[in-house]
Design a protein around this motif. Structure first.
Motif, PDB file in Angstrom:
ATOM      1  N   GLU A  48     103.897 -34.770  23.462  1.00 57.43           N
ATOM      2  CA  GLU A  48     102.884 -35.693  22.869  1.00 57.43           C
ATOM      3  C   GLU A  48     103.138 -37.192  23.766  1.00 57.43           C
ATOM      4  OE1 GLU A  48     103.673 -38.345  18.506  1.00 57.43           O
ATOM      5  OE2 GLU A  48     105.398 -37.380  19.931  1.00 57.43           O
ATOM      6  N   MET A  49     101.782 -37.229  23.777  1.00 54.05           N
ATOM      7  CA  MET A  49     100.816 -38.304  25.019  1.00 54.05           C
ATOM      8  C   MET A  49     100.810 -39.147  23.827  1.00 54.05           C
ATOM      9  SD  MET A  49      99.055 -36.853  27.537  1.00 54.05           S
ATOM     10  CE  MET A  49      98.437 -36.117  27.239  1.00 54.05           C
ATOM     11  N   LYS A  50     101.430 -40.631  24.355  1.00 56.43           N
ATOM     12  CA  LYS A  50     101.448 -41.839  23.174  1.00 56.43           C
ATOM     13  C   LYS A  50     100.844 -43.204  23.711  1.00 56.43           C
ATOM     14  CE  LYS A  50     103.765 -44.372  18.897  1.00 56.43           C
ATOM     15  NZ  LYS A  50     104.838 -44.871  18.337  1.00 56.43           N
ATOM     16  N   SER A  51      99.476 -43.509  24.515  1.00 55.62           N
ATOM     17  CA  SER A  51      99.304 -44.241  25.393  1.00 55.62           C
ATOM     18  C   SER A  51      99.025 -44.328  26.636  1.00 55.62           C
ATOM     19  CB  SER A  51     100.245 -45.708  24.710  1.00 55.62           C
ATOM     20  OG  SER A  51      99.907 -46.350  23.152  1.00 55.62           O
ATOM     21  N   VAL A  52      99.979 -42.608  26.699  1.00 56.32           N
ATOM     22  CA  VAL A  52      99.583 -42.832  28.692  1.00 56.32           C
ATOM     23  C   VAL A  52      98.476 -41.494  28.813  1.00 56.32           C
ATOM     24  CG1 VAL A  52     102.397 -42.642  28.759  1.00 56.32           C
ATOM     25  CG2 VAL A  52     101.404 -40.925  27.866  1.00 56.32           C
ATOM     26  N   VAL A  53      97.990 -41.911  29.447  1.00 51.90           N
ATOM     27  CA  VAL A  53      96.314 -40.990  29.899  1.00 51.90           C
ATOM     28  C   VAL A  53      97.027 -39.400  30.833  1.00 51.90           C
ATOM     29  CG1 VAL A  53      94.788 -42.092  28.781  1.00 51.90           C
ATOM     30  CG2 VAL A  53      95.911 -42.464  31.322  1.00 51.90           C
ATOM     31  N   THR A  54      96.467 -38.415  31.347  1.00 47.85           N
ATOM     32  CA  THR A  54      96.848 -38.161  32.250  1.00 47.85           C
ATOM     33  C   THR A  54      95.069 -38.247  33.515  1.00 47.85           C
ATOM     34  OG1 THR A  54      95.256 -36.107  31.368  1.00 47.85           O
ATOM     35  CG2 THR A  54      98.337 -35.823  31.777  1.00 47.85           C
ATOM     36  N   ASP A  55      95.017 -39.271  33.909  1.00 47.43           N
ATOM     37  CA  ASP A  55      94.284 -39.757  34.782  1.00 47.43           C
ATOM     38  C   ASP A  55      94.765 -40.952  35.833  1.00 47.43           C
ATOM     39  OD1 ASP A  55      91.280 -40.767  35.700  1.00 47.43           O
ATOM     40  OD2 ASP A  55      91.054 -41.755  34.228  1.00 47.43           O
ATOM     41  N   PRO A  56      94.223 -40.838  36.610  1.00 48.09           N
ATOM     42  CA  PRO A  56      94.412 -39.546  37.722  1.00 48.09           C
ATOM     43  C   PRO A  56      94.918 -37.788  37.140  1.00 48.09           C
ATOM     44  CG  PRO A  56      94.434 -41.196  39.422  1.00 48.09           C
ATOM     45  CD  PRO A  56      95.218 -41.731  37.924  1.00 48.09           C
ATOM     46  N   PRO A  57      94.158 -36.843  37.374  1.00 50.62           N
ATOM     47  CA  PRO A  57      94.849 -35.489  36.521  1.00 50.62           C
ATOM     48  C   PRO A  57      96.055 -35.026  37.407  1.00 50.62           C
ATOM     49  CG  PRO A  57      92.480 -35.327  37.638  1.00 50.62           C
ATOM     50  CD  PRO A  57      93.319 -36.238  37.914  1.00 50.62           C
ATOM     51  N   ASP A  58      96.797 -34.585  36.894  1.00 46.88           N
ATOM     52  CA  ASP A  58      98.131 -33.873  37.398  1.00 46.88           C
ATOM     53  C   ASP A  58      99.328 -35.040  36.816  1.00 46.88           C
ATOM     54  OD1 ASP A  58      97.482 -31.047  37.228  1.00 46.88           O
ATOM     55  OD2 ASP A  58      96.764 -31.516  39.362  1.00 46.88           O
ATOM     56  N   GLN A  59      99.332 -35.991  36.806  1.00 49.48           N
ATOM     57  CA  GLN A  59      99.850 -37.579  36.767  1.00 49.48           C
ATOM     58  C   GLN A  59     100.151 -38.372  35.327  1.00 49.48           C
ATOM     59  OE1 GLN A  59      99.160 -39.067  40.295  1.00 49.48           O
ATOM     60  NE2 GLN A  59      97.977 -40.789  39.118  1.00 49.48           N
ATOM     61  N   LEU A  60     101.192 -38.963  35.257  1.00 50.07           N
ATOM     62  CA  LEU A  60     100.705 -39.861  33.808  1.00 50.07           C
ATOM     63  C   LEU A  60     100.559 -41.215  34.184  1.00 50.07           C
ATOM     64  CD1 LEU A  60     103.011 -38.610  30.921  1.00 50.07           C
ATOM     65  CD2 LEU A  60     101.200 -38.503  30.811  1.00 50.07           C
ATOM     66  N   THR A  61     100.206 -41.574  33.257  1.00 51.87           N
ATOM     67  CA  THR A  61     100.058 -43.429  33.649  1.00 51.87           C
ATOM     68  C   THR A  61      99.717 -44.080  31.910  1.00 51.87           C
ATOM     69  OG1 THR A  61      97.175 -43.548  34.060  1.00 51.87           O
ATOM     70  CG2 THR A  61      98.715 -43.639  36.174  1.00 51.87           C
ATOM     71  N   LEU A  62      99.387 -45.225  32.154  1.00 51.28           N
ATOM     72  CA  LEU A  62      99.676 -45.977  31.183  1.00 51.28           C
ATOM     73  C   LEU A  62      98.024 -46.401  30.464  1.00 51.28           C
ATOM     74  CD1 LEU A  62     102.244 -49.110  31.233  1.00 51.28           C
ATOM     75  CD2 LEU A  62     101.881 -47.212  29.480  1.00 51.28           C
TER      76      LEU A  62
END
Length: 550
Positions: A48-62
């Motif tokens: 479950e991703m909450k206020s995080v994104v895979t941008d850039p791909p293959d990693q999680l950032t806020l």
């Protein structure tokens, strides 16, 4: 003879529950196999991703906007309670006294303090609420109704995971809805006295370190309390440091720079206080043309204050503290009357409660009037919920109104009786304008009863002013998951006594200061050891039930 394994029986019951429960939980909390690494965009999508994104791909950032928990906490001032409302349904899901019993209040060694009023008394007079980064809530008890009363602040757990099983019965005994008030509610964590009698606690806000600030109106003192323990950490006396005896504190908000912004309703003073600055130079004052009421601080450190004066069409006062001296401005609409609460949404739009016109007013980030929405009578506080909808707490009608800015749709709900709330009632202002936070949560199925989880490891980057925190909890049944406390983990460390078929792991990314986001690159959950072999016990058959032994 029948051979029955009690351990297998318990596992069977758990599996029976999973068959029914995962149908509704699978989308929100996917169950995935253990012993794997999450590192690609597809891997992270399994959690479950909450206020995080895979941008850039293959990693999680806020992400850009930090979502809060789906609850609003409304103080009920004449009955000494707080009401918790699910912002998705509008249902009351809990009601709590705004303090613990007087005998249970934490000492903080300030001279001149006395016992707080009785639990549930109108003398408590709670008014401001604020939600922390874990979803827990703080309520300020003004204690201003009768001369000589002691003000206080109380922390209430936002979920059973943060509650305390004081009677050690294995469950959290807590309110389940409207009217369910308990003097020993295990979600009411602590109460601490604030200042001296007659101080009137009229400000509360949570900072980016998850500690809570409370402020007294008459004395104009800011008090910092440890958000976990309630211990007093710091006190800043604005009157003493500035030599201005007219200053009051009617409300506070915390900006992205960590500064505390405040208003004075009668004296027409606003203040900016740097709690990490040197005494004598950490406080700046600015006089305003009108009385100030509610306030909010935007991403640029600009303070927006509701105008309480009843005449004229000026709704907002603006103070830009980035200039020296501060730049002061005023914003108007075609709606006259008094402005009370102020909040800022995820797009930077400013929302105010127009008390006399029974309306929510929407302004652009620059303060230009855009639209008005009708609400129930007597709106005072304003808040933004987890879906970006706007709430007004309406005192006269004993209700709260929810407005969907996208459609204009309005819904009205019970506010629990005698509502009177300001400040960050949902936690949205904290998560978007003081700190930024997001999380990724995954639920792993160990495949066996009492599985012994071994290790969780990850690779992350946390620039200065940020953090990556990982927590876990284990359970045999999904039914008991929410009541399990979180355990803080260290990457690669051997887990100690973390047992249960299901392991839920949560990675939290947070910006405490600055704008750079932390990054989570990969995340590995080691396969657990299978649980102990089921114990087999002989149960007499029906034929020999009267003569056999177990």
């Amino acid at each position: 003879m029948y051979r029955i394994s009690y351990a297998s029986l318990a596992l069977g019951l758990a599996l029976a529950f999973v068959c029914s429960a995962t149908a509704c939980l699978a989308d929100a909390v996917p169950v995935t196999g253990a012993g794997r690494t999450f590192t690609t965009t597809a891997d992270f999508a399994l959690g479950e991703m909450k206020s995080v994104v895979t941008d850039p791909p293959d990693q999680l950032t806020l992400g850009i906007v930090s979502e809060t928990e789906p609850f609003i906490w409304i103080a009920n001032h004449t009955v000494g309670t707080v009401t918790k409302i699910d912002t998705r349904s509008g249902a009351i899901v809990g009601q709590y006294y705004s303090s613990r019993l007087p005998s249970q209040v934490l000492p903080n060694n300030l001279t001149g303090q006395i016992d707080i009023p009785a639990q549930g008394s109108n003398l408590q007079s709670p008014s401001r609420t604020a939600v922390d980064l874990d979803g827990n809530m703080f309520v300020a008890n003004r204690a201003h109704v009768q001369t000589g009363c002691q003000g206080s602040i109380t922390k209430i757990a936002g979920s059973k995971a943060y509650a305390i099983d004081r009677n050690r019965n294995g469950i959290i005994d807590t309110s389940t809805g409207a009217g369910d008030l308990r003097s020993e509610d295990e979600c009411v964590l602590w109460t601490a006295k604030v200042g001296k009698p007659n101080g009137w606690v009229r400000g509360v806000a949570v900072d980016s370190e998850n500690n809570v600030w409370a402020a007294t109106f008459n004395d104009a003192v800011l008090y910092r309390f440890n958000g976990e323990t309630g211990a007093l950490m710091q006190a800043i006396d604005i009157k003493a440091e500035t030599g201005n005896s007219a200053v009051q504190i009617y409300g506070i908000a915390i900006g992205r720079d960590g500064a505390i912004y405040s208003t004075s309703i009668d004296a027409k003073w606003a203040a900016r206080t740097d709690p990490k600055g040197a005494p004598g130079s950490r406080i700046r004052l600015q006089q305003t043309a009108f009385q100030g009421y509610g306030l909010a601080v935007d991403a640029n450190g600009v303070q927006w204050i509701g105008r309480w004066d009843p005449s004229g069409e000026t709704n907002l006062q603006m103070i830009d503290w980035n200039t020296n001296p501060p730049t002061v401005g005023y914003r108007s609409s075609s709606y006259g009357g008094r402005t009370r609460g102020v909040a800022i949404d995820g797009n930077g739009f400013i929302w105010t409660a127009n008390y006399d016109q029974n309306a929510l007013l929407k302004f652009s980030p620059a303060g230009n009037f855009l639209a008005a929405y009708g609400v129930a009578t007597g709106p005072i506080g304003v808040a933004v919920d987890s879906l970006g909808k706007i709430w007004a707490v309406c005192q006269t009608s004993n209700t709260c109104t929810r407005i969907d800015p996208a459609t204009g749709a309005r819904a009205d709900f019970s506010a629990g009786g005698e509502p009177y709330s300001y400040s960050d009632m949902t936690g949205f202002q904290l998560r978007n304008y003081a700190a930024r936070q997001g999380s990724w949560t995954v639920l792993c199925d160990g495949g066996s009863y009492a599985a012994e989880w071994q290790q969780v490891s990850w690779n992350a980057e946390a620039p200065a002013g940020t953090l990556v925190k990982v927590e876990a909890r284990a359970t045999e049944s999904l039914a008991g998951l929410d009541a399990q406390p979180w355990v803080l983990l260290s990457s690669g460390a051997q887990l100690s006594d973390v047992k249960g078929r299901y392991l839920q792991v949560k990675a939290t990314l947070r910006i405490v200061s600055g704008s750079a986001s932390p990054t989570l690159y990969d995340f590995t959950v080691a396969a657990p050891r299978p649980g102990p072999e089921p114990q087999v016990m002989d149960i007499p058959s029906a034929k020999n039930a009267g003569e056999g032994t177990v």
